[in-house]
Design a protein around this motif. Structure first.
Motif, PDB file in Angstrom:
ATOM      1  N   PRO A 127       0.704  -1.306   0.025  1.00  0.00           N
ATOM      2  CA  PRO A 127       0.142  -0.080  -0.185  1.00  0.00           C
ATOM      3  C   PRO A 127       0.710   1.322   0.022  1.00  0.00           C
ATOM      4  N   ARG A 128       0.537   2.136  -0.942  1.00  0.00           N
ATOM      5  CA  ARG A 128       0.926   3.531  -0.689  1.00  0.00           C
ATOM      6  C   ARG A 128       0.286   4.445   0.310  1.00  0.00           C
ATOM      7  N   VAL A 129       1.325   4.984   1.178  1.00  0.00           N
ATOM      8  CA  VAL A 129       0.821   5.747   2.313  1.00  0.00           C
ATOM      9  C   VAL A 129       1.527   7.180   2.188  1.00  0.00           C
ATOM     10  N   LEU A 130       0.861   8.308   2.487  1.00  0.00           N
ATOM     11  CA  LEU A 130       1.519   9.479   2.416  1.00  0.00           C
ATOM     12  C   LEU A 130       1.256  10.046   4.026  1.00  0.00           C
ATOM     13  N   ASN A 131       2.228  10.460   4.525  1.00  0.00           N
ATOM     14  CA  ASN A 131       2.172  11.232   5.904  1.00  0.00           C
ATOM     15  C   ASN A 131       2.187  12.595   5.733  1.00  0.00           C
ATOM     16  N   LEU A 132       1.493  13.299   6.061  1.00  0.00           N
ATOM     17  CA  LEU A 132       1.719  15.034   5.747  1.00  0.00           C
ATOM     18  C   LEU A 132       1.838  15.483   7.408  1.00  0.00           C
ATOM     19  N   PHE A 133       2.719  16.476   7.321  1.00  0.00           N
ATOM     20  CA  PHE A 133       3.171  17.147   8.637  1.00  0.00           C
ATOM     21  C   PHE A 133       3.614  16.028   9.620  1.00  0.00           C
ATOM     22  N   ALA A 134       4.734  15.362   9.052  1.00  0.00           N
ATOM     23  CA  ALA A 134       4.941  13.963   9.658  1.00  0.00           C
ATOM     24  C   ALA A 134       5.707  13.991  10.677  1.00  0.00           C
ATOM     25  N   TYR A 135       6.278  15.251  11.126  1.00  0.00           N
ATOM     26  CA  TYR A 135       7.189  15.299  12.400  1.00  0.00           C
ATOM     27  C   TYR A 135       8.182  14.537  12.536  1.00  0.00           C
ATOM     28  N   HIS A 152       7.094  10.279   3.745  1.00  0.00           N
ATOM     29  CA  HIS A 152       6.831  11.223   4.751  1.00  0.00           C
ATOM     30  C   HIS A 152       7.400  12.679   4.593  1.00  0.00           C
ATOM     31  N   LEU A 153       6.397  13.648   4.694  1.00  0.00           N
ATOM     32  CA  LEU A 153       6.413  14.930   4.357  1.00  0.00           C
ATOM     33  C   LEU A 153       6.512  15.642   5.506  1.00  0.00           C
ATOM     34  N   ASP A 154       7.537  16.686   5.772  1.00  0.00           N
ATOM     35  CA  ASP A 154       7.493  17.425   6.740  1.00  0.00           C
ATOM     36  C   ASP A 154       8.357  18.830   6.115  1.00  0.00           C
ATOM     37  N   SER A 155       8.059  20.084   6.537  1.00  0.00           N
ATOM     38  CA  SER A 155       8.640  21.132   5.936  1.00  0.00           C
ATOM     39  C   SER A 155       9.918  21.481   6.646  1.00  0.00           C
ATOM     40  N   VAL A 156      10.275  20.700   7.941  1.00  0.00           N
ATOM     41  CA  VAL A 156      11.545  21.419   8.493  1.00  0.00           C
ATOM     42  C   VAL A 156      12.452  20.133   8.239  1.00  0.00           C
ATOM     43  N   LYS A 157      13.856  20.340   7.825  1.00  0.00           N
ATOM     44  CA  LYS A 157      14.674  19.486   7.492  1.00  0.00           C
ATOM     45  C   LYS A 157      15.226  18.735   8.587  1.00  0.00           C
ATOM     46  N   GLN A 158      15.318  19.550   9.609  1.00  0.00           N
ATOM     47  CA  GLN A 158      16.054  18.780  11.055  1.00  0.00           C
ATOM     48  C   GLN A 158      14.873  17.843  11.510  1.00  0.00           C
ATOM     49  N   VAL A 159      13.763  18.003  11.622  1.00  0.00           N
ATOM     50  CA  VAL A 159      12.855  16.921  11.800  1.00  0.00           C
ATOM     51  C   VAL A 159      12.698  15.826  11.191  1.00  0.00           C
ATOM     52  N   LEU A 201      -2.685  12.578   8.184  1.00  0.00           N
ATOM     53  CA  LEU A 201      -2.590  14.032   8.438  1.00  0.00           C
ATOM     54  C   LEU A 201      -2.588  14.518   9.886  1.00  0.00           C
ATOM     55  N   ASP A 202      -1.466  15.417  10.220  1.00  0.00           N
ATOM     56  CA  ASP A 202      -1.391  15.860  11.615  1.00  0.00           C
ATOM     57  C   ASP A 202      -1.009  17.347  11.656  1.00  0.00           C
ATOM     58  N   PRO A 203      -1.730  18.301  10.892  1.00  0.00           N
ATOM     59  CA  PRO A 203      -1.480  19.430  10.812  1.00  0.00           C
ATOM     60  C   PRO A 203      -1.553  20.542  11.909  1.00  0.00           C
ATOM     61  N   PRO A 204      -0.701  21.347  12.120  1.00  0.00           N
ATOM     62  CA  PRO A 204      -0.310  22.290  13.267  1.00  0.00           C
ATOM     63  C   PRO A 204      -1.631  23.424  13.134  1.00  0.00           C
ATOM     64  N   ALA A 205      -1.962  24.041  14.134  1.00  0.00           N
ATOM     65  CA  ALA A 205      -2.618  25.209  14.148  1.00  0.00           C
ATOM     66  C   ALA A 205      -2.223  26.450  13.141  1.00  0.00           C
ATOM     67  N   TYR A 206      -0.718  26.509  12.962  1.00  0.00           N
ATOM     68  CA  TYR A 206      -0.294  27.523  12.381  1.00  0.00           C
ATOM     69  C   TYR A 206       1.423  26.890  11.810  1.00  0.00           C
ATOM     70  N   GLY A 207       1.810  27.398  10.894  1.00  0.00           N
ATOM     71  CA  GLY A 207       3.495  26.979  10.601  1.00  0.00           C
ATOM     72  C   GLY A 207       3.774  27.630   9.222  1.00  0.00           C
ATOM     73  N   ARG A 208       5.067  27.297   8.843  1.00  0.00           N
ATOM     74  CA  ARG A 208       5.664  27.942   7.665  1.00  0.00           C
ATOM     75  C   ARG A 208       6.266  26.686   7.120  1.00  0.00           C
ATOM     76  N   GLY A 209       6.168  26.796   5.548  1.00  0.00           N
ATOM     77  CA  GLY A 209       6.661  25.988   4.862  1.00  0.00           C
ATOM     78  C   GLY A 209       8.326  25.995   4.712  1.00  0.00           C
ATOM     79  N   PRO A 210       9.018  25.255   3.861  1.00  0.00           N
ATOM     80  CA  PRO A 210      10.259  25.561   3.758  1.00  0.00           C
ATOM     81  C   PRO A 210      10.990  26.923   3.160  1.00  0.00           C
ATOM     82  N   ASN A 211      10.100  27.322   2.312  1.00  0.00           N
ATOM     83  CA  ASN A 211      10.084  28.581   1.673  1.00  0.00           C
ATOM     84  C   ASN A 211       9.365  29.757   2.302  1.00  0.00           C
ATOM     85  N   GLY A 212       8.907  29.559   3.347  1.00  0.00           N
ATOM     86  CA  GLY A 212       8.066  30.555   4.007  1.00  0.00           C
ATOM     87  C   GLY A 212       6.751  30.451   3.780  1.00  0.00           C
ATOM     88  N   GLU A 213       6.182  29.373   3.241  1.00  0.00           N
ATOM     89  CA  GLU A 213       4.871  29.514   3.001  1.00  0.00           C
ATOM     90  C   GLU A 213       3.995  29.551   4.084  1.00  0.00           C
TER      91      GLU A 213
END
Length: 293
Positions: A127-135, A152-159, A201-213
């Motif tokens: 199965p293909r699984v997409l984890n967004l805001f994956a921390y 696994h997708l998260d906007s913070v490289k260190q995470v 999906l585990d989205p935060p209340a607010y945040g920024r993408g890697p390019n300031g989105e």
């Protein structure tokens, strides 16, 4: 179906007490005290028990988020704990951050087990699984341990580096790592005609993408869920969303999911996630919605 989910027996984690806007937790051999805005009642344990904490988080003056950890002698800034539930065996590296977090949300245990079991039962061979805001990747690893092809997708490289450490500690491999803005990526995947058997999906209340989105939950969630509908395999799927935002009730989430996924054939489970302490008080820590074909 409205449900309340809580963590099962877990030798390496325990909520000892919660009250007076704080919580006292044990992660492995170490006890931590840190702020908890929803614990508005009195503490159950005496002050002497709280004073035994190996690390205590104190907010900076004038800040609601940033602060510093006060460490007792022998308390490391990083350590590891095990997670063993049935056939699911993971290992997590923990660390003391300037925002009171330690790299893991233990209340998500019932959702990790849901992801693991749902992945195993999919008709797709892998199965293909997409984890967004994956921390730091606990949900990613639950899916991967069950044999999924996981993005696994998260906007913070260190995470993402932290999540990779957890993967290696758990003796897993093969995860696809993306440092990306979730909305941009999902829009592109819809245009490509991609389909997934699992969406997390585990989205935060607010945040920024890697390019300031800019990400603002109430402004973006409706569109994001509509895009997710296009990505979800209509015949073979599971879906899970978890929210920590205090302003979002389970009813708001229920309305969104019911409007956007009107043809759900399985049971739609909606409700709250909580932890219970030694005094059997229930500490609410988010709302969730999940369903499967």
């Amino acid at each position: 179906m409205y449900s309340f989910l809580t963590t099962g027996t877990w030798p390496d984690y325990e909520l000892l007490d919660a009250g007076n806007f704080e919580k006292l937790e044990r992660f492995g051999r170490y006890v931590l005290a840190r702020p908890e805005p929803q614990a508005i009642w009195d503490q159950h344990l005496p002050p002497s028990e709280w004073e035994r904490a190996h690390a205590t988080f104190r907010r900076e003056k004038g800040s609601q988020e940033r602060g510093q950890w006060q460490l007792k002698s022998g308390m490391p800034e990083q350590w590891a704990i095990n997670y063993d539930q049935g056939d699911l065996h993971l290992r997590f590296r923990l660390g003391l951050s300037a925002f009171k977090h330690v790299g893991l949300f233990p209340e998500q245990d019932p959702n990790w087990r849901f992801i693991f079991e749902q992945t195993k039962k999919r008709r797709a061979a892998q199965p293909r699984v997409l984890n967004l805001f994956a921390y730091t990747g606990a949900a990613t690893l639950a899916a991967r341990a069950a044999g999924a092809d996981v993005t696994h997708l998260d906007s913070v490289k260190q995470v993402n580096f932290w999540a990779r450490d957890n993967m290696e500690a758990s003796q897993l491999d093969g995860v696809r790592w993306l440092v990306e803005d979730a909305m941009k990526y999902v829009r592109r995947e819809v245009k490509r005609g991609s389909k997934y058997q699992g969406l997390i999906l585990d989205p935060p209340a607010y945040g920024r993408g890697p390019n300031g989105e800019k990400w603002q939950l109430e402004d973006e969630l409706n569109e994001l869920l509509k895009l997710c509908k296009e990505l979800l395999d209509p015949q073979d799927h599971f879906f899970l969303i978890n929210l920590y935002s205090l302003g979002f009730s389970a009813l708001i989430l229920d309305n969104l999911v019911a409007n956007i996924f009107p043809t759900i054939t399985g049971t739609r489970e909606i409700g709250e996630i909580y932890l219970h302490d030694q005094g059997q008080r229930k500490l609410p820590l988010g709302t969730f919605c999940r369903f499967s074909s």
